[in-house]
Design a protein around this motif. Structure first.
Motif, PDB file in Angstrom:
ATOM      1  N   VAL A  34     -18.189  39.704   2.949  1.00  0.00           N
ATOM      2  CA  VAL A  34     -19.643  40.357   2.917  1.00  0.00           C
ATOM      3  C   VAL A  34     -19.498  40.755   1.858  1.00  0.00           C
ATOM      4  O   VAL A  34     -19.008  42.190   2.172  1.00  0.00           O
ATOM      5  CB  VAL A  34     -20.415  39.668   3.975  1.00  0.00           C
ATOM      6  N   THR A  35     -20.187  40.944   0.619  1.00  0.00           N
ATOM      7  CA  THR A  35     -20.047  42.667  -0.306  1.00  0.00           C
ATOM      8  C   THR A  35     -21.649  42.480  -0.929  1.00  0.00           C
ATOM      9  O   THR A  35     -21.853  43.574  -0.803  1.00  0.00           O
ATOM     10  CB  THR A  35     -19.580  42.034  -1.687  1.00  0.00           C
ATOM     11  N   VAL A  36     -22.327  41.568  -0.583  1.00  0.00           N
ATOM     12  CA  VAL A  36     -24.103  41.834  -0.539  1.00  0.00           C
ATOM     13  C   VAL A  36     -24.695  41.395   0.480  1.00  0.00           C
ATOM     14  O   VAL A  36     -25.067  39.893   0.946  1.00  0.00           O
ATOM     15  CB  VAL A  36     -24.260  41.037  -1.925  1.00  0.00           C
ATOM     16  N   LEU A  37     -25.317  41.917   1.759  1.00  0.00           N
ATOM     17  CA  LEU A  37     -25.583  41.099   2.582  1.00  0.00           C
ATOM     18  C   LEU A  37     -27.125  41.967   2.705  1.00  0.00           C
ATOM     19  O   LEU A  37     -27.950  43.255   2.639  1.00  0.00           O
ATOM     20  CB  LEU A  37     -25.154  42.127   3.733  1.00  0.00           C
ATOM     21  N   ALA A  38     -28.005  41.314   3.244  1.00  0.00           N
ATOM     22  CA  ALA A  38     -29.098  41.619   3.523  1.00  0.00           C
ATOM     23  C   ALA A  38     -29.858  41.093   4.997  1.00  0.00           C
ATOM     24  O   ALA A  38     -29.708  40.120   5.278  1.00  0.00           O
ATOM     25  CB  ALA A  38     -30.825  39.721   2.449  1.00  0.00           C
ATOM     26  N   LEU A  39     -30.013  42.326   5.645  1.00  0.00           N
ATOM     27  CA  LEU A  39     -30.574  41.956   6.752  1.00  0.00           C
ATOM     28  C   LEU A  39     -32.521  42.109   6.839  1.00  0.00           C
ATOM     29  O   LEU A  39     -32.934  42.292   6.010  1.00  0.00           O
ATOM     30  CB  LEU A  39     -31.032  43.256   7.365  1.00  0.00           C
TER      31      LEU A  39
END
Ligand code: AMP
Ligand code: MN
Ligand code: MN
Ligand code: MN
Length: 281
Positions: A34-39
């Motif tokens: 994953v290169t763009v993660l939203a928590l």
């Protein structure tokens, strides 16, 4: 050439009902490519500072997210916020009211469990959660430990799920209000896992129309464990209502091995992604 980006815009940490700390979650997402993660913790943004530091250390982009609980047509509907300002005082005050609601509900769930002859489950829940507001999954764990059920699923199916004896209808903010909280915090509102509410086609359209009307930006077209026909239906609805499309695993940790961070079906190519106007590095 465009960099090969892999998005996961829906995931939980120990700041709500996930098993992994924000650092562990970021590490696992990074390992998964994953290169763009939203928590996106439930009604909580406390894990974001740690997640940000961890993401920066491995060169991953972290999106400040949240998953708000809201009410629509007597159901709990989840709204993901992406790109929220997690330092905005009025947003934090609003999230604090969500926590209060969880504490109040926990007392009422306990009353129901007592009537069912279960004893003080809440004491075990409190010991388990520490500073964190209690959620139904925490009750499920404590009920398993006390020997009242064998799995979280059974606890929801028999006691905690909508319409079951220990289910307490929550006074979450109405859907348009929850959307507004996200807009006020500078974020984009995403209707979470629309396929999971077990709605008829008509009712699903109504929900999406109301969400759009409230200022929603996108719907989660792709989530974990979703039939391809459902993904297609959601892609059609996104197009019909002029909404962008989001993707996310809704990862909660290794205790649910059928869901993995960064692993979900491809977004249909006709969809406009929620990240179309984002500044990505
Ligand atoms: P709460 O926000 O405390 O009402 O709890 C809702 C959370 O419980 C959801 O976000 C899910 O992660 C989890 N949940 C809901 N239904 C089930 C189920 N049948 N089995 C396991 N977890 C569930
Ligand atoms: Mn959850
Ligand atoms: Mn959800
Ligand atoms: Mn979620």
């Amino acid at each position: 050439m465009l960099p090969n980006r892999v998005f996961d815009l829906h995931a939980h940490s120990t700041f709500s009902d996930g098993d992994l700390s924000p650092e562990e979650l970021v590490a696992r997402a990074h390992r998964a490519g994953v290169t763009v993660l939203a928590l996106t913790d439930h009604d909580a943004v406390g894990g974001l500072p740690q997640a940000r530091v961890a993401a920066e250390a491995v060169g991953m982009q972290l999106v400040a997210g949240v998953e708000l609980s809201s009410r629509w047509s007597n159901m709990d509907i989840h709204i993901v916020g992406l790109g929220v300002d997690d330092t905005d005082p009025s947003f934090l005050a609003r999230l604090a009211t969500q926590s209060e609601r969880r504490y109040e509900r926990s007392e009422r769930i306990q009353q129901r469990l007592s009537k069912l002859g279960m004893g003080d489950i809440l004491a075990a829940v409190k010991a388990q959660v520490g500073e964190k507001p209690p959620g139904r999954p925490d009750f499920a764990q404590a009920m398993i430990q006390a020997g009242h059920c064998r799995s979280v699923d059974e606890a929801f199916r028999k006691y905690l799920g909508q319409g079951k004896p220990a289910y307490i209808a929550m006074e979450w903010p109405a859907l348009p209000e929850a959307v507004q909280w996200i807009l006020d915090a500078g974020g984009q509102a995403v209707l979470a896992h629309p396929g999971r509410y077990k709605l008829t086609r008509t009712k699903l359209s109504l929900l999406i129309a109301d969400f759009k009307q409230a200022g929603g930006a996108a719907i989660e077209v792709v989530t974990s464990s979703q039939e391809p026909t459902k993904t297609n239906q959601l892609a059609d609805l996104a197009e019909k209502y002029g909404l962008l499309a989001s993707v996310g695993s809704d990862y909660h940790g290794p205790k649910m091995p059928w869901v993995e961070i960064g692993r979900y079906a491809a977004l249909p190519t006709r969809c406009k992604p929620v990240w179309q106007d984002w500044v990505l590095f």
